[in-house]
Scaffold this active site. Structure first.
Site, mmCIF file in Angstrom:
data_model
loop_
_atom_site.group_PDB
_atom_site.id
_atom_site.type_symbol
_atom_site.label_atom_id
_atom_site.label_comp_id
_atom_site.label_asym_id
_atom_site.label_seq_id
_atom_site.Cartn_x
_atom_site.Cartn_y
_atom_site.Cartn_z
ATOM 1 N N LYS A 159 0.830 -1.206 0.000
ATOM 2 C CA LYS A 159 0.000 0.000 0.000
ATOM 3 C C LYS A 159 0.863 1.255 0.000
ATOM 4 O O LYS A 159 0.500 2.284 -0.586
ATOM 5 C CB LYS A 159 -0.949 -0.022 1.188
ATOM 6 C CG LYS A 159 -2.061 -1.065 1.072
ATOM 7 C CD LYS A 159 -3.005 -0.989 2.247
ATOM 8 C CE LYS A 159 -4.229 -1.873 2.040
ATOM 9 N NZ LYS A 159 -3.897 -3.289 1.924
ATOM 10 N N GLU A 165 -3.191 6.977 7.934
ATOM 11 C CA GLU A 165 -3.834 7.693 6.839
ATOM 12 C C GLU A 165 -5.002 8.496 7.393
ATOM 13 O O GLU A 165 -5.620 8.116 8.391
ATOM 14 C CB GLU A 165 -4.326 6.655 5.821
ATOM 15 C CG GLU A 165 -4.962 7.209 4.569
ATOM 16 C CD GLU A 165 -5.397 6.082 3.652
ATOM 17 O OE1 GLU A 165 -4.707 5.836 2.647
ATOM 18 O OE2 GLU A 165 -6.419 5.414 3.950
ATOM 19 N N HIS A 186 -15.085 -4.165 7.119
ATOM 20 C CA HIS A 186 -14.305 -3.745 5.949
ATOM 21 C C HIS A 186 -14.364 -4.754 4.804
ATOM 22 O O HIS A 186 -13.552 -4.693 3.881
ATOM 23 C CB HIS A 186 -12.841 -3.492 6.334
ATOM 24 C CG HIS A 186 -12.665 -2.479 7.420
ATOM 25 N ND1 HIS A 186 -12.870 -1.130 7.228
ATOM 26 C CD2 HIS A 186 -12.305 -2.628 8.714
ATOM 27 C CE1 HIS A 186 -12.639 -0.488 8.368
ATOM 28 N NE2 HIS A 186 -12.303 -1.374 9.276
ATOM 29 N N ARG A 223 -6.163 -8.764 -9.411
ATOM 30 C CA ARG A 223 -6.794 -10.073 -9.625
ATOM 31 C C ARG A 223 -8.226 -9.873 -10.090
ATOM 32 O O ARG A 223 -8.714 -8.739 -10.173
ATOM 33 C CB ARG A 223 -6.801 -10.863 -8.321
ATOM 34 C CG ARG A 223 -7.490 -10.098 -7.183
ATOM 35 C CD ARG A 223 -7.735 -10.942 -5.963
ATOM 36 N NE ARG A 223 -8.129 -10.161 -4.808
ATOM 37 C CZ ARG A 223 -9.346 -9.694 -4.565
ATOM 38 N NH1 ARG A 223 -10.304 -9.910 -5.454
ATOM 39 N NH2 ARG A 223 -9.612 -9.003 -3.475
#
Length: 493
Positions: free
Chosen positions: A118, A202, A237, A293
């Site tokens: 990430k 973040e 999530h 993917r």
């Protein structure tokens, strides 16, 4: 057209069957792998060949790269399709497939490696001009550093594992007093789950929408998008409901987001099918990550664009140019996907593995069901709890919702608890019907607090429909017995 003679599918369940269907249409032989508890699974029966891969635990079966490559070489497969989950985004596995001389039906190992971090992907996309939320570049190396950054960008913030996925280890921090514990816990979870303790902080958006863009890119420099999907309805999530297109999309916003998605694909030299995920809030969107993917929810994009994404994956891996130009891709209607999981929504979505004793899938206009189960199948506790993907299509969003309600009414699954009552509640929720969704929708609308009535309705309905299944089974048994008797009588004559 046959791009390969034989493809091994390094996965299980409904996604293995989905890939095999595309292969069968293309005249490609398929090879299944299976763990001990999956011996009688549908994907094993559907394939042309099937090989035992190992015991139940994923590390001894579907994550056993050595054994998978051994089987692929032994049976003469030319390519490996990883599906999603398991080894699908493991760059080391993709690298080994490449080194063995086989084709990996997906992006290159280098791209998977780059986008799997990430931190690296955010750095690259920020440099390419794609909007990104403020984050700790290079990761967090100390608690003090994390505290200082959180104060700089202001709370709330979110702590994430750099190598993470599936929401594992994510922690929302709203006050300074909680940041130290969140950082230390995040590092422990990241090390345990992913073997890499690197975390980052973040800026956290309170009630954003989760919007993603499907892209296809070939090995000849061509790339297109297949428009967007909204995936805001989530638990822990992880997505529960997806729809295409996004209900709030405007032509201007769509142009900006799809342009950014193609920039992401170009920046990482992407090939094959991939999904660029964004968070959207107050008119602005921000790059989150790229899934390198096939996505679970590729189904609804196929429905509204008419593009068979898996067939395109196979063609691209074989070196073919994209079969479509951007102007060929036209949106038609609206599609919704509900993930039917063997989970108890009343018990914090706890998995409920077990044996399917009655099963009847819905049908009729606009309905698609991707599933890998059958009556008598025992859902193993070692793997993902998803039973099926239930999709509904309509020319309008309202028609898609109405068809989904009808499909949910028709769906019979007895033997395990499922998320069907939750989807029943969602499809009748006024805010959902009006398109006012966000990533905390389930909690904000108190959906689970009002589920008891839907559970009672579902239980009564399923028992009623199950009675017809039982009668049908008895009739079939009598018919079969008579057929055997007549055959034997004729033989004796």
């Amino acid at each position: 057209m046959s791009y390969f003679d034989k493809v091994l599918i390094a996965n299980r369940g409904e996604i293995a069957i989905r890939v095999m269907r595309a292969c069968r249409e293309l005249g490609i032989e398929t090879v299944a792998i299976y763990s001990t508890p999956d011996k009688n699974a549908l994907h094993v029966k559907y394939a042309d060949e099937a090989f035992h891969i190992g015991e139940a635990h994923p590390s001894k079966s579907y994550l056993n790269a050595d054994r998978i490559l051994e089987i692929a070489t032994m049976c003469g497969a030319e390519a490996i399709h990883p599906g999603y989950g398991f080894l699908a985004e493991n760059y080391r596995f993709a690298e080994r497939v490449e080194e063995s001389g086989l084709n990996f039906i997906g992006p290159s190992s280098k791209t998977i490696h780059m986008m799997g971090s990430k931190l690296d992907s955010k750095e690259a996309m920020s440099a390419a001009g794609v909007p990104v939320l403020p984050w700790t570049k290079g990761g967090v190396t100390s608690t003090e550093e994390g505290i200082a950054f959180a104060e700089e960008i202001r709370y709330p913030v979110i702590v994430k594992a750099s190598a993470g996925g599936g929401g594992i280890g994510m922690q929302i921090v709203r006050e300074e007093s909680d940041i130290s514990e969140a950082i230390e816990k995040g590092m422990r979870i990241a090390q345990s789950a992913f073997g890499d303790p690197t975390i980052f902080i973040e800026k956290y958006l309170d009630k954003p929408r989760h919007i993603e863009v499907q892209v296809l890119a070939d090995k000849h420099g061509n790339a297109i998008h297949l428009y967007e999907r909204e995936c805001s309805i989530q638990r822990r999530h992880q997505k529960l409901v997806e729809e295409a297109p996004c209900s709030i999309m405007t032509p201007e916003l769509r142009k900006r987001m799809t342009d950014s998605a193609l920039t992401v694909a170009k920046t990482c030299n992407y090939t094959n099918a991939g999904t660029v995920e964004f968070l959207y809030s107050n008119g602005e969107y921000y790059f989150m990550e790229m899934n390198t993917r096939l996505q679970v929810e590729h189904t609804i994009t196929e429905i509204v664009t008419g593009v068979d994404i898996v067939r395109q994956q196979i063609a691209i891996a074989a070196g073919e140019k994209l079969a479509y130009k951007q102007d060929d891709i036209i949106l038609r209607g609206h599609a919704i996907e509900c993930r039917i999981n063997a989970e108890d929504p009343m018990n914090n979505f706890a998995a409920d593995p077990g044996k399917i004793v009655r099963y009847r899938s819905p049908g009729g206009p606009g309905i698609r069901v991707d599933s890998g189960i059958h009556v008598g199948y025992a859902i193993p506790p070692q793997y993902d709890s998803m039973i099926s993907k239930l999709c509904a299509f309509g020319l309008t969003r309202i028609e898609a919702i109405e068809r989904m309600r009808r499909a949910i009414y028709e769906y019979v699954i007895l033997g395990v608890k499922t998320t069907i009552p939750l989807h029943h509640a969602l499809m009748n929720n006024r805010q959902f019907i009006e398109g006012n969704t966000h990533t905390h929708f389930l909690e904000d609308q108190h959906i689970r607090d009002n589920l008891q009535r839907f559970f009672r309705d579902e239980e009564s309905r399923m028992q009623t429909l199950a009675e017809s299944l039982r009668q049908g089974k008895e009739t079939a048994a009598v018919t079969a017995a008579i057929s055997v008797y007549l055959h034997q009588t004729k033989k004796n004559e």
